[in-house]
Design a protein around this motif. Sequence first.
Motif, PDB file in Angstrom:
ATOM      1  N   ALA A  53       8.191  -2.318 -14.426  1.00 33.96           N
ATOM      2  CA  ALA A  53       6.934  -2.082 -15.138  1.00 33.96           C
ATOM      3  C   ALA A  53       6.376  -3.347 -15.772  1.00 33.96           C
ATOM      4  CB  ALA A  53       7.154  -1.017 -16.208  1.00 33.96           C
ATOM      5  N   GLN A  54       7.162  -4.414 -15.814  1.00 35.80           N
ATOM      6  CA  GLN A  54       6.715  -5.664 -16.434  1.00 35.80           C
ATOM      7  C   GLN A  54       5.910  -6.488 -15.425  1.00 35.80           C
ATOM      8  OE1 GLN A  54       9.898  -7.740 -18.541  1.00 35.80           O
ATOM      9  NE2 GLN A  54      10.881  -5.780 -19.037  1.00 35.80           N
ATOM     10  N   ARG A  55       4.737  -6.007 -15.129  1.00 35.41           N
ATOM     11  CA  ARG A  55       3.908  -6.586 -14.081  1.00 35.41           C
ATOM     12  C   ARG A  55       2.997  -7.678 -14.644  1.00 35.41           C
ATOM     13  NH1 ARG A  55       5.643  -3.845 -10.262  1.00 35.41           N
ATOM     14  NH2 ARG A  55       4.501  -5.167  -8.820  1.00 35.41           N
ATOM     15  N   ARG A  56       2.704  -8.684 -13.794  1.00 32.98           N
ATOM     16  CA  ARG A  56       1.830  -9.780 -14.215  1.00 32.98           C
ATOM     17  C   ARG A  56       0.654  -9.988 -13.275  1.00 32.98           C
ATOM     18  NH1 ARG A  56       3.516 -14.744 -14.190  1.00 32.98           N
ATOM     19  NH2 ARG A  56       2.472 -15.347 -16.119  1.00 32.98           N
ATOM     20  N   PHE A  57       0.794  -9.569 -12.013  1.00 31.29           N
ATOM     21  CA  PHE A  57      -0.230  -9.907 -11.032  1.00 31.29           C
ATOM     22  C   PHE A  57      -0.726  -8.738 -10.195  1.00 31.29           C
ATOM     23  CE2 PHE A  57       2.716 -13.581 -11.336  1.00 31.29           C
ATOM     24  CZ  PHE A  57       1.858 -14.525 -11.860  1.00 31.29           C
ATOM     25  N   SER A  58       0.009  -7.650 -10.118  1.00 29.99           N
ATOM     26  CA  SER A  58      -0.311  -6.620  -9.126  1.00 29.99           C
ATOM     27  C   SER A  58       0.001  -5.229  -9.641  1.00 29.99           C
ATOM     28  CB  SER A  58       0.468  -6.876  -7.828  1.00 29.99           C
ATOM     29  OG  SER A  58       1.868  -6.755  -8.045  1.00 29.99           O
ATOM     30  N   GLU A  59      -0.565  -4.234  -8.973  1.00 29.36           N
ATOM     31  CA  GLU A  59      -0.367  -2.837  -9.343  1.00 29.36           C
ATOM     32  C   GLU A  59       0.017  -2.007  -8.127  1.00 29.36           C
ATOM     33  OE1 GLU A  59       0.328  -1.190 -11.715  1.00 29.36           O
ATOM     34  OE2 GLU A  59      -1.020   0.421 -12.294  1.00 29.36           O
ATOM     35  N   PRO A  60       1.301  -1.633  -7.997  1.00 25.77           N
ATOM     36  CA  PRO A  60       1.693  -0.724  -6.920  1.00 25.77           C
ATOM     37  C   PRO A  60       1.342   0.710  -7.328  1.00 25.77           C
ATOM     38  CG  PRO A  60       3.558  -1.978  -7.802  1.00 25.77           C
ATOM     39  CD  PRO A  60       2.453  -2.072  -8.768  1.00 25.77           C
ATOM     40  N   GLY A  61       1.059   1.525  -6.335  1.00 22.14           N
ATOM     41  CA  GLY A  61       0.778   2.923  -6.644  1.00 22.14           C
ATOM     42  C   GLY A  61       0.742   3.767  -5.391  1.00 22.14           C
ATOM     43  N   LEU A  62       0.365   5.020  -5.569  1.00 23.64           N
ATOM     44  CA  LEU A  62       0.297   5.983  -4.479  1.00 23.64           C
ATOM     45  C   LEU A  62      -1.134   6.458  -4.297  1.00 23.64           C
ATOM     46  CD1 LEU A  62       3.465   8.102  -5.329  1.00 23.64           C
ATOM     47  CD2 LEU A  62       3.253   6.332  -3.569  1.00 23.64           C
ATOM     48  N   TRP A  63      -1.573   6.531  -3.057  1.00 23.80           N
ATOM     49  CA  TRP A  63      -2.908   7.019  -2.730  1.00 23.80           C
ATOM     50  C   TRP A  63      -2.822   8.485  -2.342  1.00 23.80           C
ATOM     51  CZ3 TRP A  63      -7.688   5.907  -3.613  1.00 23.80           C
ATOM     52  CH2 TRP A  63      -8.689   6.580  -2.917  1.00 23.80           C
ATOM     53  N   ARG A  64      -3.632   9.322  -2.951  1.00 27.12           N
ATOM     54  CA  ARG A  64      -3.609  10.762  -2.710  1.00 27.12           C
ATOM     55  C   ARG A  64      -4.933  11.290  -2.173  1.00 27.12           C
ATOM     56  NH1 ARG A  64       1.675  11.207  -2.295  1.00 27.12           N
ATOM     57  NH2 ARG A  64       2.834  11.176  -4.271  1.00 27.12           N
ATOM     58  N   GLY A  65      -5.863  10.422  -1.857  1.00 24.87           N
ATOM     59  CA  GLY A  65      -7.163  10.862  -1.368  1.00 24.87           C
ATOM     60  C   GLY A  65      -7.267  10.837   0.137  1.00 24.87           C
ATOM     61  N   SER A  66      -8.462  11.077   0.627  1.00 23.87           N
ATOM     62  CA  SER A  66      -8.725  11.099   2.064  1.00 23.87           C
ATOM     63  C   SER A  66      -8.858   9.675   2.603  1.00 23.87           C
ATOM     64  CB  SER A  66     -10.017  11.858   2.343  1.00 23.87           C
ATOM     65  OG  SER A  66     -11.128  11.111   1.858  1.00 23.87           O
ATOM     66  N   PRO A  67      -8.774   9.501   3.928  1.00 24.65           N
ATOM     67  CA  PRO A  67      -8.987   8.168   4.508  1.00 24.65           C
ATOM     68  C   PRO A  67     -10.365   7.602   4.175  1.00 24.65           C
ATOM     69  CG  PRO A  67      -7.898   9.589   6.100  1.00 24.65           C
ATOM     70  CD  PRO A  67      -8.271  10.464   4.941  1.00 24.65           C
ATOM     71  N   ALA A  68     -11.394   8.448   4.173  1.00 26.84           N
ATOM     72  CA  ALA A  68     -12.741   7.973   3.849  1.00 26.84           C
ATOM     73  C   ALA A  68     -12.819   7.504   2.400  1.00 26.84           C
ATOM     74  CB  ALA A  68     -13.756   9.082   4.105  1.00 26.84           C
ATOM     75  N   GLN A  69     -12.195   8.251   1.505  1.00 24.15           N
ATOM     76  CA  GLN A  69     -12.158   7.841   0.101  1.00 24.15           C
ATOM     77  C   GLN A  69     -11.393   6.533  -0.067  1.00 24.15           C
ATOM     78  OE1 GLN A  69     -10.441  11.555  -1.450  1.00 24.15           O
ATOM     79  NE2 GLN A  69     -12.134  11.653  -2.907  1.00 24.15           N
ATOM     80  N   LYS A  70     -10.319   6.402   0.688  1.00 25.77           N
ATOM     81  CA  LYS A  70      -9.517   5.177   0.597  1.00 25.77           C
ATOM     82  C   LYS A  70     -10.339   3.967   1.036  1.00 25.77           C
ATOM     83  CE  LYS A  70      -5.062   3.271   2.083  1.00 25.77           C
ATOM     84  NZ  LYS A  70      -3.858   3.503   2.924  1.00 25.77           N
ATOM     85  N   GLU A  71     -11.103   4.140   2.094  1.00 27.29           N
ATOM     86  CA  GLU A  71     -11.950   3.043   2.565  1.00 27.29           C
ATOM     87  C   GLU A  71     -12.946   2.637   1.485  1.00 27.29           C
ATOM     88  OE1 GLU A  71     -15.032   2.083   6.278  1.00 27.29           O
ATOM     89  OE2 GLU A  71     -13.761   3.876   6.320  1.00 27.29           O
ATOM     90  N   ALA A  72     -13.551   3.624   0.816  1.00 25.03           N
ATOM     91  CA  ALA A  72     -14.505   3.330  -0.253  1.00 25.03           C
ATOM     92  C   ALA A  72     -13.801   2.702  -1.458  1.00 25.03           C
ATOM     93  CB  ALA A  72     -15.222   4.614  -0.670  1.00 25.03           C
ATOM     94  N   PHE A  73     -12.611   3.179  -1.766  1.00 25.89           N
ATOM     95  CA  PHE A  73     -11.806   2.642  -2.869  1.00 25.89           C
ATOM     96  C   PHE A  73     -11.489   1.168  -2.637  1.00 25.89           C
ATOM     97  CE2 PHE A  73      -7.355   1.967  -4.400  1.00 25.89           C
ATOM     98  CZ  PHE A  73      -7.548   2.149  -5.763  1.00 25.89           C
ATOM     99  N   LEU A  74     -11.018   0.849  -1.437  1.00 24.39           N
ATOM    100  CA  LEU A  74     -10.654  -0.538  -1.128  1.00 24.39           C
ATOM    101  C   LEU A  74     -11.883  -1.441  -1.102  1.00 24.39           C
ATOM    102  CD1 LEU A  74      -7.936   0.001   1.633  1.00 24.39           C
ATOM    103  CD2 LEU A  74      -7.632  -0.367  -0.819  1.00 24.39           C
TER     104      LEU A  74
END
Length: 259
Positions: free
Chosen positions: A132-153
């Motif tokens: 949890a001691q992060r300095r540069f990046s954020e790992p996580g889980l994507w739970r949306g649709s592929p279209a939403q992911k494209e818009a998110f990115l």
Amino acid sequence: MPRPPLLVFTDLDGTLLDHEDYSHEAAAPALAHLRAAGVPVVLASSKTAAEIAPLRAELGLADCPAIVENGAGVLNPGAGAPVDSGRYCELRAVLKRLPASLRAAFQGFGDWDLAMIARRTGLPRAEAELAAQRRFSEPGLWRGSPAQKEAFLAALAAQGIGAREGGRFLTLSFGGTKASRMAEIAARYGTPFTVALGDAPNDIEMLEGADLGFVIANPHRPALPPLAGEAEGRIVRIDAPGPKGWNAAVERVIKDRGI
């Protein structure tokens, strides 16, 4: 520093470390051979500096640099984990400003308490605290649709944030890759022959950028697609998973190069 006979760059989870229990015991013989031959082993992982510093010492690699948070940063030889938060707060602020419909489909470490981080990663609580001691990046889980992911990115890219798919998580950062850091570190050592080992999509550029790459089998995810240089034998697939496969690959290199 003197030019070594070889330089090894390795992913951790699912490669040098077992996917389930994070053990590196099966790789001990090859690691010992590399240390005896004076071959630096550069850990290259999505893990934080706080996680990698004690692991690097445990492996006897404290005198080697390490690539942290998927290439977003470098931990220098002998250094402990930095105490500042780097650009992590800035990254989280960008996430907060996204449209709610996109933001809701992504959950990262900053959204979870330590118990959830431990559950999602499979780490003991003490190790989850280091993750949890992060300095540069954020790992996580994507739970949306592929279209939403494209818009998110796309929304993140407009703010200078990129994303990488790893063995477990979608990881966001302001830039830097394992491959770019590999080139920087190789230059420090006089650009010797480089070997890279990995198992996940976020290792592809590193594998393709090395003089010789090994894809370590990971039965927990789909196989990587054919990679550039694979048809010519510059990238080799190893059937055994995790540290067992890592040991087999490195022992092959040691034998073939007469180290």
